[in-house]
Design an enzyme around this catalytic site. Sequence first.
Site, PDB file in Angstrom:
ATOM      1  N   SER A 128      35.254  39.121  31.174  1.00 38.82           N
ATOM      2  CA  SER A 128      35.332  37.911  31.771  1.00 38.82           C
ATOM      3  C   SER A 128      34.134  37.092  31.252  1.00 38.82           C
ATOM      4  O   SER A 128      34.249  36.896  29.693  1.00 38.82           O
ATOM      5  CB  SER A 128      35.079  38.054  33.326  1.00 38.82           C
TER       6      SER A 128
ATOM      7  N   ASP B 198      46.410  38.185  35.165  1.00 39.60           N
ATOM      8  CA  ASP B 198      45.185  37.492  35.528  1.00 39.60           C
ATOM      9  C   ASP B 198      45.477  35.965  35.956  1.00 39.60           C
ATOM     10  O   ASP B 198      46.120  35.074  35.137  1.00 39.60           O
ATOM     11  CB  ASP B 198      44.253  37.429  34.254  1.00 39.60           C
TER      12      ASP B 198
ATOM     13  N   HIS C 231      42.671  39.953  37.294  1.00 38.98           N
ATOM     14  CA  HIS C 231      41.523  39.733  36.525  1.00 38.98           C
ATOM     15  C   HIS C 231      40.586  40.738  36.863  1.00 38.98           C
ATOM     16  O   HIS C 231      39.807  41.162  35.655  1.00 38.98           O
ATOM     17  CB  HIS C 231      40.926  38.354  37.129  1.00 38.98           C
TER      18      HIS C 231
END
Length: 361
Positions: free
Chosen positions: A144, A305, A338
């Site tokens: 991320s 995601d 995610h």
Amino acid sequence: MAVQNAVLFQDNPLQLILGGQLSPINVAYQTYGTLNADKSNAVLICHALTGDAEPYFYEPNKDGWWQNFMGDGLAFDTSKYFFICSNVLGGCKGTTGPSSINPTTGKPYGSQFPNIIVQDIIKVQKALLDYLGIAHLKAIVGGSFGGMQATQWAIDYPDFMDNIVNLCSSIFFSAEAIGFNHVMRQAVINDPNFNNGDYYEGTPPNQGLSIARMLGMLTYRTDVQLAKAFGRATKSERQFWGDHFQVESYLSYQGKKFLERFDANTYLHLLRALDLYDPSVGYTDVKKALSRIKACYTLVSVTTDQLFKSIDLHKSKQLLEQAGVDLRFYEFPSDYGHDAFLVDYTAFENKIRSGLEGEFE
């Protein structure tokens, strides 16, 4: 093992890309494993938005954010590598950030904390490695927001590492993702206790930060996961305008829990750093920037995601390929969306192992 601390930029302040400077800068960091004799097994871990310097805890009944991934023989093999992880610049877990004391005023920086971007964050990480006497890294890994940091490392210091492992992060943040961040920031800024960021001597903007976290959680999860966990189940004691459904109760709990470990100003600054990430800063264009990358680059996408979407990861793949980067790309679904890179060990284990070595799975 307690978090360690380094005091950097004491004599020469850090000059920030968007203007302003910081001095000194405290950096909270942690290490795992043993550095070998020729210092060739060092790996830098770059944490995600609300992470910290401790992906793993040695204490029983206490979990780090990569607890199940790290250890002897695991994906992050502490018997093989020497891992370094630091809390980012602007953080609230030991590294200088808005809640830190401003040496000029003797009070928390608050509204006086300067704006930062990813390029500033990795300058601090580089200074930490210099402080530790590490001149080269086997790999840099991040998920991320950490994936953006890893990418910028490979651009700004192309000879410093052998491998880059980017988990669930695109080269640019999408318009939709920026929109989510905008709503989260407005929830904090419009809390009556925000006081332009100078709330440390009063009541913090807890309501706004809690609401922001609830929205963020919805971008980290998937509809499939939420349906499996909660469906349309209701609470036994429910409030018509409040926690009526179990999923609402879950989000409320996550929002309140977040208040125990995070600072609202840090959240604002790091969200904006996410929005503003542009690898071409300081270079002619993005292709020129990405073409500086010499490391073997692993990029992992999760099709489910909802924050860093598959379409954005494919655009990043194309940009990296056009820049001539030595790329390994993997994509697969996960109910965790995610957050899969934090919890779906089975799916990520081999990608991480091969990425740390610059090999194909």
